[in-house]
Design a protein around this motif. Structure first.
Motif, mmCIF file in Angstrom:
data_model
loop_
_atom_site.group_PDB
_atom_site.id
_atom_site.type_symbol
_atom_site.label_atom_id
_atom_site.label_comp_id
_atom_site.label_asym_id
_atom_site.label_seq_id
_atom_site.Cartn_x
_atom_site.Cartn_y
_atom_site.Cartn_z
ATOM 1 N N HIS A 121 0.822 -1.215 0.000
ATOM 2 C CA HIS A 121 0.000 0.000 0.000
ATOM 3 C C HIS A 121 0.853 1.261 0.000
ATOM 4 C CE1 HIS A 121 -3.317 2.688 0.793
ATOM 5 N NE2 HIS A 121 -2.722 3.134 1.877
ATOM 6 N N ALA A 122 1.970 1.232 0.708
ATOM 7 C CA ALA A 122 2.839 2.418 0.801
ATOM 8 C C ALA A 122 4.290 1.954 0.843
ATOM 9 C CB ALA A 122 2.482 3.230 2.040
ATOM 10 N N PRO A 123 4.809 1.455 -0.266
ATOM 11 C CA PRO A 123 6.141 0.835 -0.262
ATOM 12 C C PRO A 123 7.257 1.771 0.165
ATOM 13 C CG PRO A 123 5.305 1.102 -2.507
ATOM 14 C CD PRO A 123 4.163 1.367 -1.594
ATOM 15 N N ALA A 124 7.201 3.040 -0.240
ATOM 16 C CA ALA A 124 8.290 3.954 0.106
ATOM 17 C C ALA A 124 8.337 4.208 1.613
ATOM 18 C CB ALA A 124 8.134 5.264 -0.651
ATOM 19 N N VAL A 125 7.178 4.393 2.220
ATOM 20 C CA VAL A 125 7.123 4.644 3.665
ATOM 21 C C VAL A 125 7.556 3.393 4.424
ATOM 22 C CG1 VAL A 125 5.675 5.400 5.585
ATOM 23 C CG2 VAL A 125 5.265 6.295 3.289
ATOM 24 N N HIS A 126 7.123 2.226 3.935
ATOM 25 C CA HIS A 126 7.506 0.979 4.586
ATOM 26 C C HIS A 126 9.011 0.754 4.476
ATOM 27 C CE1 HIS A 126 7.801 -3.380 5.339
ATOM 28 N NE2 HIS A 126 6.723 -3.199 6.079
ATOM 29 N N THR A 127 9.585 1.097 3.347
ATOM 30 C CA THR A 127 11.026 0.927 3.168
ATOM 31 C C THR A 127 11.806 1.768 4.173
ATOM 32 O OG1 THR A 127 10.803 0.379 0.828
ATOM 33 C CG2 THR A 127 12.940 1.241 1.543
ATOM 34 N N LEU A 129 12.795 5.445 15.662
ATOM 35 C CA LEU A 129 11.868 4.322 15.586
ATOM 36 C C LEU A 129 10.422 4.803 15.687
ATOM 37 C CD1 LEU A 129 13.724 1.718 17.850
ATOM 38 C CD2 LEU A 129 13.336 1.514 15.385
ATOM 39 N N VAL A 130 10.167 5.688 16.646
ATOM 40 C CA VAL A 130 8.809 6.185 16.852
ATOM 41 C C VAL A 130 8.344 7.009 15.661
ATOM 42 C CG1 VAL A 130 7.444 7.813 18.232
ATOM 43 C CG2 VAL A 130 8.842 6.061 19.365
ATOM 44 N N THR A 131 9.183 7.873 15.151
ATOM 45 C CA THR A 131 8.806 8.723 14.023
ATOM 46 C C THR A 131 8.480 7.887 12.788
ATOM 47 O OG1 THR A 131 10.158 10.544 14.866
ATOM 48 C CG2 THR A 131 9.577 10.596 12.538
ATOM 49 N N ALA A 132 9.298 6.862 12.528
ATOM 50 C CA ALA A 132 9.038 6.000 11.366
ATOM 51 C C ALA A 132 7.771 5.181 11.562
ATOM 52 C CB ALA A 132 10.232 5.082 11.135
ATOM 53 N N TRP A 133 7.530 4.736 12.774
ATOM 54 C CA TRP A 133 6.301 3.986 13.100
ATOM 55 C C TRP A 133 5.087 4.879 12.881
ATOM 56 C CZ3 TRP A 133 6.126 0.467 18.062
ATOM 57 C CH2 TRP A 133 4.886 -0.155 18.172
ATOM 58 N N MET A 134 5.149 6.112 13.352
ATOM 59 C CA MET A 134 4.041 7.053 13.180
ATOM 60 C C MET A 134 3.782 7.336 11.702
ATOM 61 S SD MET A 134 4.860 9.795 16.213
ATOM 62 C CE MET A 134 3.410 10.809 15.894
ATOM 63 N N ALA A 135 4.852 7.501 10.922
ATOM 64 C CA ALA A 135 4.696 7.777 9.497
ATOM 65 C C ALA A 135 4.037 6.599 8.783
ATOM 66 C CB ALA A 135 6.052 8.078 8.870
ATOM 67 N N TRP A 136 4.390 5.377 9.202
ATOM 68 C CA TRP A 136 3.799 4.194 8.600
ATOM 69 C C TRP A 136 2.306 4.102 8.932
ATOM 70 C CZ3 TRP A 136 3.617 0.981 4.961
ATOM 71 C CH2 TRP A 136 3.016 -0.271 5.086
ATOM 72 N N GLU A 137 1.963 4.342 10.180
ATOM 73 C CA GLU A 137 0.562 4.317 10.587
ATOM 74 C C GLU A 137 -0.242 5.380 9.831
ATOM 75 O OE1 GLU A 137 -1.886 4.756 14.798
ATOM 76 O OE2 GLU A 137 0.158 3.974 14.801
ATOM 77 N N ASN A 138 0.349 6.562 9.669
ATOM 78 C CA ASN A 138 -0.315 7.636 8.925
ATOM 79 C C ASN A 138 -0.557 7.237 7.473
ATOM 80 O OD1 ASN A 138 -1.070 10.633 8.678
ATOM 81 N ND2 ASN A 138 0.542 10.448 7.128
#
Length: 314
Positions: free
Chosen positions: A150-156, A189-198
């Motif tokens: 769904h969001a490959p760039a954010v997941h990467t 870690l938290v910032t990347a997790w938040m971006a993925w959830e968003n």
């Protein structure tokens, strides 16, 4: 949507184990009591959730769960499990002198609502569940790993923080990694997790602004609480929800879920409905996980209106 009412009672409740819960009451003091359970785990209560209830009909009770929001200690993980939270809900009911109440929860709040209602069925007038989450290994895999398409760039960007061998198994790696990370490593870690959830909730191109300062510190505390729960599969046995749902047979139970929910799969709602005789299932076309999408918000307002009328508060 109606403007959320202001609280007429705000207090701290000592529940032992060095935890004090922030509790608020709003709406009609003599109205139909409802306990509104927030998601996360770790998110904290939101005044905006009050708009799902008619303030002239409902006595609305909300609280920040252990370690969350304005409850203290913020971010506290000791003596913090699903069993503790179920006991806290019952302690709030007894403290307020409420005989029976409606139990309302979304996402992790739906998990907690189902667990509480099964343990204290006699204290419940009914249950409304939105965006059902089980806390299972399947839920975590779907959220952290299966949504990559769904969001490959954010997941990467999230996966790049993991060791190479863990990048396709973030569900197993990330919660434990955040719990054991040095303070300097927690923010990325938290910032990347938040971006993925968003990205999952709002779309892969949705804007995301990383928090800073006090907001970042609060986010770290929130996601450490969430990691604590997810690492332990929310302190719930595999398949726990089957017996819990069956225990609510013939109690008024409404289940609402967005058909496009990428955080909690709609199959969870179907499964609870099948296991809970007499429950009502409503799948909201085109809605994701947010309770504030117009169609979902309207469906929640209608569900609480219908319940109030059925209970003689029409």
């Amino acid at each position: 949507m109606a403007t959320p009412p202001d609280p007429w009672s705000v207090f701290a409740l000592d529940v032992g184990d060095d935890h004090r819960l922030h509790v608020e009451q709003s709406g009609a003091p003599d109205g139909l009591p409802v306990i509104c359970l927030h998601g996360g785990p770790g998110s904290g209560m939101a005044a905006a959730h009050r708009q799902f209830f008619d303030a002239a009909r409902y006595h609305i009770i909300q609280f920040d769960q252990r370690g969350c929001g304005r409850s203290t200690p913020r971010g506290g993980l000791a003596h913090n499990s699903t069993a503790h939270l179920v006991a806290d809900i019952e302690r709030i009911r007894q403290h307020l002198g409420i005989d029976r109440w409606l139990v309302f929860g979304g996402s992790w709040g739906a998990t907690l609502a189902l667990a509480y209602a099964a343990a204290h069925r006699g204290a419940c007038l009914g249950v409304i569940l939105r965006g059902m989450f089980f806390g299972s290994a399947d839920d975590l895999r779907r959220f952290f790993d299966d949504g990559q398409r769904h969001a490959p760039a954010v997941h990467t960007r999230l996966a790049a923080l993991a060791p190479p061998g863990a990048r396709t198994r973030l569900a197993n790696w990330l919660p434990a990694a955040l719990l054991t990370a040095r303070p300097a490593d927690q923010a990325p870690l938290v910032t990347a997790w938040m971006a993925w959830e968003n990205a999952l909730d709002s779309g892969p191109t949705a804007p995301f602004t990383p928090p800073t300062g006090d907001a970042l510190a609060a986010a770290i505390d929130k996601y450490r609480v969430q990691a604590h729960y997810l690492h332990h599969h929310c302190f719930l046995a595999e398949g726990w929800w089957r017996d819990a749902a069956a225990a609510l047979a013939d109690l008024p139970v409404a289940i609402l879920h967005g058909t496009q929910d990428r955080i909690c799969h709609p199959d969870n709602a179907r499964a609870v409905h099948a296991a809970c005789p007499g429950s009502r299932l409503q799948l909201i076309d085109g809605c994701g996980h947010s309770p504030f999408a117009p169609a979902m918000a309207a469906a929640l307002v209608e569900a609480t209106r219908r319940f109030a009328v059925d209970m003689g508060f029409g």
